[in-house]
Motif scaffolding. Structure first.
Motif, PDB file in Angstrom:
ATOM      1  N   VAL A  21      32.488  53.420  36.250  1.00 59.24           N
ATOM      2  CA  VAL A  21      32.481  53.475  34.776  1.00 59.24           C
ATOM      3  C   VAL A  21      32.212  54.902  34.295  1.00 59.24           C
ATOM      4  O   VAL A  21      32.937  55.435  33.450  1.00 59.24           O
ATOM      5  CB  VAL A  21      31.430  52.498  34.193  1.00 59.24           C
ATOM      6  CG1 VAL A  21      31.232  52.738  32.700  1.00 59.24           C
ATOM      7  CG2 VAL A  21      31.866  51.056  34.433  1.00 59.24           C
ATOM      8  N   TYR A  22      31.166  55.544  34.836  1.00 60.44           N
ATOM      9  CA  TYR A  22      30.786  56.875  34.365  1.00 60.44           C
ATOM     10  C   TYR A  22      31.884  57.906  34.597  1.00 60.44           C
ATOM     11  O   TYR A  22      31.987  58.894  33.868  1.00 60.44           O
ATOM     12  CB  TYR A  22      29.504  57.366  35.042  1.00 60.44           C
ATOM     13  CG  TYR A  22      28.292  56.478  34.829  1.00 60.44           C
ATOM     14  CD1 TYR A  22      28.171  55.678  33.682  1.00 60.44           C
ATOM     15  CD2 TYR A  22      27.268  56.422  35.771  1.00 60.44           C
ATOM     16  CE1 TYR A  22      27.082  54.855  33.499  1.00 60.44           C
ATOM     17  CE2 TYR A  22      26.164  55.595  35.592  1.00 60.44           C
ATOM     18  CZ  TYR A  22      26.081  54.811  34.455  1.00 60.44           C
ATOM     19  OH  TYR A  22      24.996  53.996  34.279  1.00 60.44           O
ATOM     20  N   ARG A  23      32.713  57.686  35.628  1.00 64.08           N
ATOM     21  CA  ARG A  23      33.783  58.635  35.919  1.00 64.08           C
ATOM     22  C   ARG A  23      35.025  58.396  35.062  1.00 64.08           C
ATOM     23  O   ARG A  23      35.957  59.199  35.092  1.00 64.08           O
ATOM     24  CB  ARG A  23      34.160  58.575  37.411  1.00 64.08           C
ATOM     25  CG  ARG A  23      33.112  59.221  38.307  1.00 64.08           C
ATOM     26  CD  ARG A  23      33.610  59.450  39.726  1.00 64.08           C
ATOM     27  NE  ARG A  23      32.589  60.074  40.563  1.00 64.08           N
ATOM     28  CZ  ARG A  23      32.351  61.368  40.637  1.00 64.08           C
ATOM     29  NH1 ARG A  23      33.052  62.217  39.903  1.00 64.08           N
ATOM     30  NH2 ARG A  23      31.408  61.853  41.432  1.00 64.08           N
TER      31      ARG A  23
ATOM     32  N   LEU B 264      38.770  46.207  33.920  1.00 61.37           N
ATOM     33  CA  LEU B 264      37.311  46.066  33.948  1.00 61.37           C
ATOM     34  C   LEU B 264      36.632  47.200  33.189  1.00 61.37           C
ATOM     35  O   LEU B 264      35.578  46.999  32.578  1.00 61.37           O
ATOM     36  CB  LEU B 264      36.795  46.009  35.389  1.00 61.37           C
ATOM     37  CG  LEU B 264      37.104  44.738  36.194  1.00 61.37           C
ATOM     38  CD1 LEU B 264      36.302  44.717  37.484  1.00 61.37           C
ATOM     39  CD2 LEU B 264      36.846  43.470  35.409  1.00 61.37           C
ATOM     40  N   THR B 265      37.218  48.399  33.227  1.00 68.96           N
ATOM     41  CA  THR B 265      36.680  49.495  32.408  1.00 68.96           C
ATOM     42  C   THR B 265      36.777  49.123  30.929  1.00 68.96           C
ATOM     43  O   THR B 265      35.834  49.340  30.155  1.00 68.96           O
ATOM     44  CB  THR B 265      37.444  50.808  32.668  1.00 68.96           C
ATOM     45  OG1 THR B 265      37.368  51.134  34.048  1.00 68.96           O
ATOM     46  CG2 THR B 265      36.856  51.958  31.859  1.00 68.96           C
ATOM     47  N   GLU B 266      37.905  48.545  30.541  1.00 63.58           N
ATOM     48  CA  GLU B 266      38.102  48.168  29.137  1.00 63.58           C
ATOM     49  C   GLU B 266      37.107  47.094  28.703  1.00 63.58           C
ATOM     50  O   GLU B 266      36.544  47.170  27.607  1.00 63.58           O
ATOM     51  CB  GLU B 266      39.544  47.698  28.917  1.00 63.58           C
ATOM     52  CG  GLU B 266      40.556  48.839  29.012  1.00 63.58           C
ATOM     53  CD  GLU B 266      41.989  48.404  28.712  1.00 63.58           C
ATOM     54  OE1 GLU B 266      42.212  47.202  28.498  1.00 63.58           O
ATOM     55  OE2 GLU B 266      42.871  49.269  28.692  1.00 63.58           O
TER      56      GLU B 266
ATOM     57  N   THR C   1      36.325  33.969  36.636  1.00 62.00           N
ATOM     58  CA  THR C   1      37.693  34.391  36.956  1.00 62.00           C
ATOM     59  C   THR C   1      37.937  35.636  36.114  1.00 62.00           C
ATOM     60  O   THR C   1      37.776  35.596  34.895  1.00 62.00           O
ATOM     61  CB  THR C   1      38.709  33.289  36.594  1.00 62.00           C
ATOM     62  OG1 THR C   1      38.467  32.141  37.409  1.00 62.00           O
ATOM     63  CG2 THR C   1      40.140  33.769  36.796  1.00 62.00           C
ATOM     64  N   ASN C   2      38.293  36.767  36.768  1.00 62.23           N
ATOM     65  CA  ASN C   2      38.432  37.995  35.977  1.00 62.23           C
ATOM     66  C   ASN C   2      39.809  38.638  36.153  1.00 62.23           C
ATOM     67  O   ASN C   2      40.681  38.111  36.845  1.00 62.23           O
ATOM     68  CB  ASN C   2      37.289  38.980  36.295  1.00 62.23           C
ATOM     69  CG  ASN C   2      37.416  39.630  37.665  1.00 62.23           C
ATOM     70  OD1 ASN C   2      38.418  39.477  38.375  1.00 62.23           O
ATOM     71  ND2 ASN C   2      36.401  40.385  38.041  1.00 62.23           N
ATOM     72  N   PHE C   3      39.996  39.782  35.521  1.00 61.66           N
ATOM     73  CA  PHE C   3      41.289  40.472  35.522  1.00 61.66           C
ATOM     74  C   PHE C   3      41.506  41.315  36.780  1.00 61.66           C
ATOM     75  O   PHE C   3      42.532  41.952  36.922  1.00 61.66           O
ATOM     76  CB  PHE C   3      41.405  41.372  34.282  1.00 61.66           C
ATOM     77  CG  PHE C   3      41.658  40.617  33.007  1.00 61.66           C
ATOM     78  CD1 PHE C   3      42.961  40.314  32.617  1.00 61.66           C
ATOM     79  CD2 PHE C   3      40.615  40.209  32.201  1.00 61.66           C
ATOM     80  CE1 PHE C   3      43.203  39.622  31.446  1.00 61.66           C
ATOM     81  CE2 PHE C   3      40.851  39.513  31.025  1.00 61.66           C
ATOM     82  CZ  PHE C   3      42.148  39.209  30.640  1.00 61.66           C
ATOM     83  N   ALA C   4      40.503  41.324  37.688  1.00 59.29           N
ATOM     84  CA  ALA C   4      40.604  42.194  38.861  1.00 59.29           C
ATOM     85  C   ALA C   4      40.667  41.409  40.168  1.00 59.29           C
ATOM     86  O   ALA C   4      40.300  41.924  41.219  1.00 59.29           O
ATOM     87  CB  ALA C   4      39.424  43.164  38.885  1.00 59.29           C
TER      88      ALA C   4
ATOM     89  N   VAL D 245      34.140  44.941  46.129  1.00 58.34           N
ATOM     90  CA  VAL D 245      34.659  44.127  45.019  1.00 58.34           C
ATOM     91  C   VAL D 245      35.811  44.903  44.378  1.00 58.34           C
ATOM     92  O   VAL D 245      35.671  46.104  44.117  1.00 58.34           O
ATOM     93  CB  VAL D 245      33.553  43.866  43.960  1.00 58.34           C
ATOM     94  CG1 VAL D 245      34.086  43.003  42.829  1.00 58.34           C
ATOM     95  CG2 VAL D 245      32.332  43.207  44.592  1.00 58.34           C
ATOM     96  N   PRO D 246      36.977  44.259  44.127  1.00 54.72           N
ATOM     97  CA  PRO D 246      38.089  44.991  43.506  1.00 54.72           C
ATOM     98  C   PRO D 246      37.769  45.414  42.072  1.00 54.72           C
ATOM     99  O   PRO D 246      37.094  44.686  41.339  1.00 54.72           O
ATOM    100  CB  PRO D 246      39.252  43.985  43.549  1.00 54.72           C
ATOM    101  CG  PRO D 246      38.646  42.653  43.808  1.00 54.72           C
ATOM    102  CD  PRO D 246      37.323  42.869  44.449  1.00 54.72           C
ATOM    103  N   TYR D 247      38.263  46.595  41.697  1.00 52.54           N
ATOM    104  CA  TYR D 247      37.990  47.157  40.362  1.00 52.54           C
ATOM    105  C   TYR D 247      39.289  47.748  39.814  1.00 52.54           C
ATOM    106  O   TYR D 247      40.053  48.366  40.552  1.00 52.54           O
ATOM    107  CB  TYR D 247      36.928  48.254  40.478  1.00 52.54           C
ATOM    108  CG  TYR D 247      36.485  48.841  39.155  1.00 52.54           C
ATOM    109  CD1 TYR D 247      35.421  48.296  38.456  1.00 52.54           C
ATOM    110  CD2 TYR D 247      37.146  49.938  38.591  1.00 52.54           C
ATOM    111  CE1 TYR D 247      35.004  48.829  37.245  1.00 52.54           C
ATOM    112  CE2 TYR D 247      36.743  50.473  37.377  1.00 52.54           C
ATOM    113  CZ  TYR D 247      35.674  49.915  36.718  1.00 52.54           C
ATOM    114  OH  TYR D 247      35.273  50.436  35.509  1.00 52.54           O
TER     115      TYR D 247
END
Length: 581
Positions: free
Chosen positions: A173-175, A122-124, A398-401, A116-118
């Motif tokens: 996320v953790y990184r 998505l972090t934000e 529908t997302n930003f990634a 899945v693209p990241y």
């Protein structure tokens, strides 16, 4: 309104719950307008991507044009595009800005992880979800400066053919630097060093998490993990290693079981000899009855336990409450490897009743009514603010990634509205279905059947450690197989009774009628060797999953041969139902 990254920077300095709550109230008062703006922003930023150009939007970024031009898709439809990104093509495929990271799903649904693209957006949105739910929790259960026993684990990352880093959603996320800053601002930094979180062996990392928790036991205010399963797994492990943990604290020497050099170095800065603390913990452990109330005994200032506790995690709540005693259980937010959907803004509700308020600016959300799911052609979807209370839908995001009108496969029920945004209750994964004939039994139906049969074990002071299922079509007629791992030895008579109870507890009309006319064979209960589900967990971790992202697969299909083999190789007893004659 300030851009999201500016707001995050301001929050990092000093967390203000009331400001975050006001921002959420403002967003949800006119969710329809926010959704229109969010869709326009996503399509404007990514309009030059190959995938979007294919649908000839030509700058028409309103919901009506979008839904008439762009089809509803599954992961299978987008997989070739995601593969191109992973292979390192130089032009924009799904997003305007390059995707730099790939998320791996847990792989427990389909048997292997999905790509899945990241990206940073998505972090934000993850930080926004974290801050929103924390603000409401902190209003209800305020915490002072303290630490969290965060039972989190970064899985192995690898580089794709095109040079992109790939890892689980939680690892990504953790990184991120924002994660640590946000946790610090929320006064809940992990009690464990980073080297423990990102250790090479999750068994070693878990041992050190527990050790750090005991060292800082009076400062621990929250115990958390992504899922309830990993919290229960952690304290089951505590039952096995507590004496060794006490020995480490007594002598100030870390157990020889920890072989990772970076973890040993990091722990040497935390662990010092403290015989008094070791004696105190040892005495408390000896005085506990069957580990009931373990958490408040070990962590007297713990305010609550936090993790996703809905859906496939509900079966672990009984054991978690056993460990928690009077410590409150709070269910975490609603998301998936593909991104977040909603936050738990009603922390006073028990986990079984948790609802999630959709944040209207973190993606564009549509909902597929369940009655439309099996119709041929493009289904009719409804918008975020047009859903009906009491109805069930599949979520389409529908997302930003780079995911556009993407079917998540999750079924949710609309419980109510927070201002103008819906509050959702998770029902089940749509594709986790036991079916042979005209029967349709969901993950929830399986869970209810197991709960009913497990009550027979409770009278014997035993419990179901974990469970899964399989449809056996090799026999004629086909039949359901339920796999159980039990906490101790149960008699044949008791297990036979459990088997009959399981069969009778599937109340779906299609199942009952098919069983009566022998179109479906008698249900089979297979009891597993102790430690079988640990072997399944090890298998998924080996594939790149993380302990805290692991979900026991509730239905093991033919595509998941490795897990099916582990199960079948560890059966110690088998029972056939005599219900229905």
């Amino acid at each position: 309104m300030q851009p999201l990254h500016c707001r995050i920077k301001n929050m990092e300095k000093r967390f203000d719950s009331e400001t975050v709550i006001q921002e959420f109230e403002s967003l949800t008062k006119d969710a329809k307008r926010v959704q229109i703006e969010t869709l326009k922003k996503i399509l404007t930023e990514n309009g030059e991507a190959e995938y979007l150009k294919k649908w000839n939007l030509d700058g028409r970024f309103d919901p009506q044009s979008y839904s008439s031009c762009v089809p509803v898709v599954t992961h299978q439809d987008l997989d070739p595009y995601i593969q191109k990104i992973a292979d390192g093509v130089s032009y924009p495929v799904l997003t305007g800005k390059p995707i730099t990271t790939i998320t791996l799903s847990s792989g427990t649904t389909q048997g292997k992880p999905k790509f899945v693209p990241y990206n940073d957006e998505l972090t934000e949105t993850t930080m926004q979800i974290y801050r929103t739910s924390f603000a409401f929790r902190n209003r209800a259960f305020p915490i002072e400066n303290g630490k969290a026993l965060s039972l989190i684990f970064g899985s192995k990352q690898f580089t794709t053919k095109g040079g992109l880093l790939a890892g689980t959603a939680t690892t990504n996320v953790y990184r991120s630097p924002q994660f640590k800053k946000t946790m610090q601002a929320m006064q809940t930094p992990s009690c464990s060093p980073d080297e423990v979180i990102f250790g090479s062996d999750f068994h070693q990392s878990l041992y050190c998490h527990l050790l750090c928790g005991l060292i800082f036991h009076e400062e621990i205010q929250i115990i958390s993990s992504t899922f309830a399963h990993s919290i229960v797994h952690s304290f089951r492990t505590f039952e096995l290693v507590w004496e060794e943990l006490c020995s480490d604290i007594r002598t100030g020497v870390l157990s020889a079981r920890i072989t990772d050099p970076s973890v040993r170095t990091a722990m040497s800065k935390v662990l010092t000899a403290n015989p008094d603390l070791a004696d105190k913990i040892y005495k408390k452990c000896q005085e506990l009855t069957n580990w009931n109330g373990l958490i408040p005994e070990m962590f007297p200032n713990c305010k609550y336990i936090y993790g996703i506790m809905t859906g496939s995690m509900e079966p672990y709540l009984k054991k978690l409450r056993h460990y928690a005693g009077k410590v409150r259980l709070l269910s975490a937010d609603y998301g998936s490897s593909e991104g977040w959907i909603g936050a738990n803004v009603n922390p006073n509700l028990p986990p079984e009743m948790t609802t999630y308020a959709v944040l209207p600016n973190i993606g564009y959300f549509e909902f597929l009514p369940l009655i439309e799911i099996d119709l041929v052609g493009q289904p009719k979807l409804v918008g975020l603010t047009d859903v009906q209370i009491g109805e069930e839908y599949e979520v389409v995001v529908t997302n930003f990634a780079g995911l556009y009108r993407y079917r998540l496969g999750d079924v949710v029920k609309v419980i109510g509205f927070h201002n103008s945004t819906p509050e959702l209750q998770f029902v089940c994964r749509r594709n986790l279905m036991l079916t042979i004939n005209i029967d349709k039994n969901t993950e929830k139906d399986l869970q209810l059947a197991v709960e009913a049969a497990a009550k027979i074990l409770t009278a014997e002071k035993l419990e179901v450690v974990d469970f899964t299922s399989h449809v056996d079509l090799a026999s004629d007629p086909g039949h359901y197989v339920i796999f159980w791992e039990v906490s101790g030895e149960a008699s044949d008579a008791v297990l036979k009774e459990c088997c009959n109870c399981l069969d009778k507890s599937f109340v779906d009309a299609g199942y009952v009628s098919s069983r009566k006319v022998k179109a479906i064979g008698p249900l089979e209960l297979r009891v597993l060797r102790r430690g079988t589900f640990q072997k399944i967990l090890d298998h998924y971790v080996g594939l790149g999953s993380a302990l805290n992202q692991f979900k026991t697969p509730r239905c093991v299909g033919p595509a998941n041969q490795t897990v099916l083999q582990i199960l079948c190789n560890n059966v110690v007893k088998s029972y056939i139902s005599s219900s229905f004659g």
